[in-house]
Design an enzyme around this catalytic site. Sequence first.
Site, PDB file in Angstrom:
ATOM      1  CB  SER A  13      -0.948  -0.051   1.207  1.00 15.04           C
ATOM      2  OG  SER A  13      -1.860   1.029   1.171  1.00 15.04           O
ATOM      3  CG  HIS A  40      -4.185  -0.798  -0.974  1.00 15.03           C
ATOM      4  ND1 HIS A  40      -4.036  -0.696   0.386  1.00 15.03           N
ATOM      5  CD2 HIS A  40      -4.777  -2.001  -1.186  1.00 15.03           C
ATOM      6  CE1 HIS A  40      -4.519  -1.771   0.974  1.00 15.03           C
ATOM      7  NE2 HIS A  40      -4.970  -2.582   0.048  1.00 15.03           N
ATOM      8  CG  ASP A 132      -5.757  -5.253   2.596  1.00 10.41           C
ATOM      9  OD1 ASP A 132      -6.276  -6.328   2.952  1.00 10.41           O
ATOM     10  OD2 ASP A 132      -5.814  -4.826   1.430  1.00 10.41           O
TER      11      ASP A 132
END
Length: 344
Positions: A13, A40, A132
């Site tokens: 991310s 992401h 995540d």
Amino acid sequence: MENSQQIIVMGSSAGGIESLITLIKGLPSRLDASIFIVQHLSPNYKSTIPEILQEYSPFPVRHPDDGDEIKSRTIYVAPPDHHLLIEKGHVLVKRGPKENRFRPSIDALFRSAAYSYRSRVVGIVLSGALDDGTSGLWSVKRLGGMTMVQLPADAAFDSMPLSALDQVEIDYCVPARDMGKLLATLRMPAKTAKAESSAIVERAGVETSIASDGDAFRKGIMDAGKLTPFTCPECHGVLVQIDEDGISRFRCHTGHGYTRAALLSEVVQRIEETYWISMRSLEEAAMLLEHTAGSLDVQGNGEAAKLFRREAVIATDESRELRETLLRRTRFTGENLFGYKKED
């Protein structure tokens, strides 16, 4: 696709592009693996990640199409606003419900790989905020695969590696520059390290299907955990809590998924949005009251105009109070509450 081939899934991310470039640079050309990456992304912009990584990669890098056959020595990158999933022998590119507020979701990719390929999977969590990838990495480990995280001190944002280290049994914690060489030396286990729980396998299959096309209620997600008093910030559906060896996460009956940190972050964001909406409504009410008072003055009804102006002052004062609350409010996040943040 040969049975000896590794399935390598990577998630990143914030700060992840730099980590991915460093890792890809170190991949040996002899590595017999198919590699899948979720970084992401904003859903509103064209992704140039394949072009960026191709400059450093010994293998072709591309966004796959839904249903593509998995090929060895190929790197597949999730396109914006689509989950990247793996089904036996094929890549799935789907717009199922968001997980942890993202589509693509790292957890969804990892879980699908673990479900289909068990002990042939290596899951890698790189730089990123919040958590995540933790639940997905747990699935990889429980279904027999290997787990790897970027050394937190080596990551631009260390929350995702720290979360995984805190909650999952990790096989390797190394800098990104060392991962390529390490991947080439791994010997995948012949069978799962822990006895597979049929419930874990079944749930991984159900959640992979939900990430593909939703329909979570019909697929039995309400039986996957215990009902909670919480509602989904996205659709306001009831949430069930799923527990995985101390990792608690949530899913609603339409399919949206959250870790505790992601759910808290989303709830806080909705609170702030509600404040701004309320402030705007009060300002609009004040303007309308003033406008009405002006019309009453023109009509010669001064007493009524005073009443409307008095209400306009009250609405203006309440709006200012809300504005001051918003401006002085300290925002709390999943990172600073759950500890997935580098100490100064």
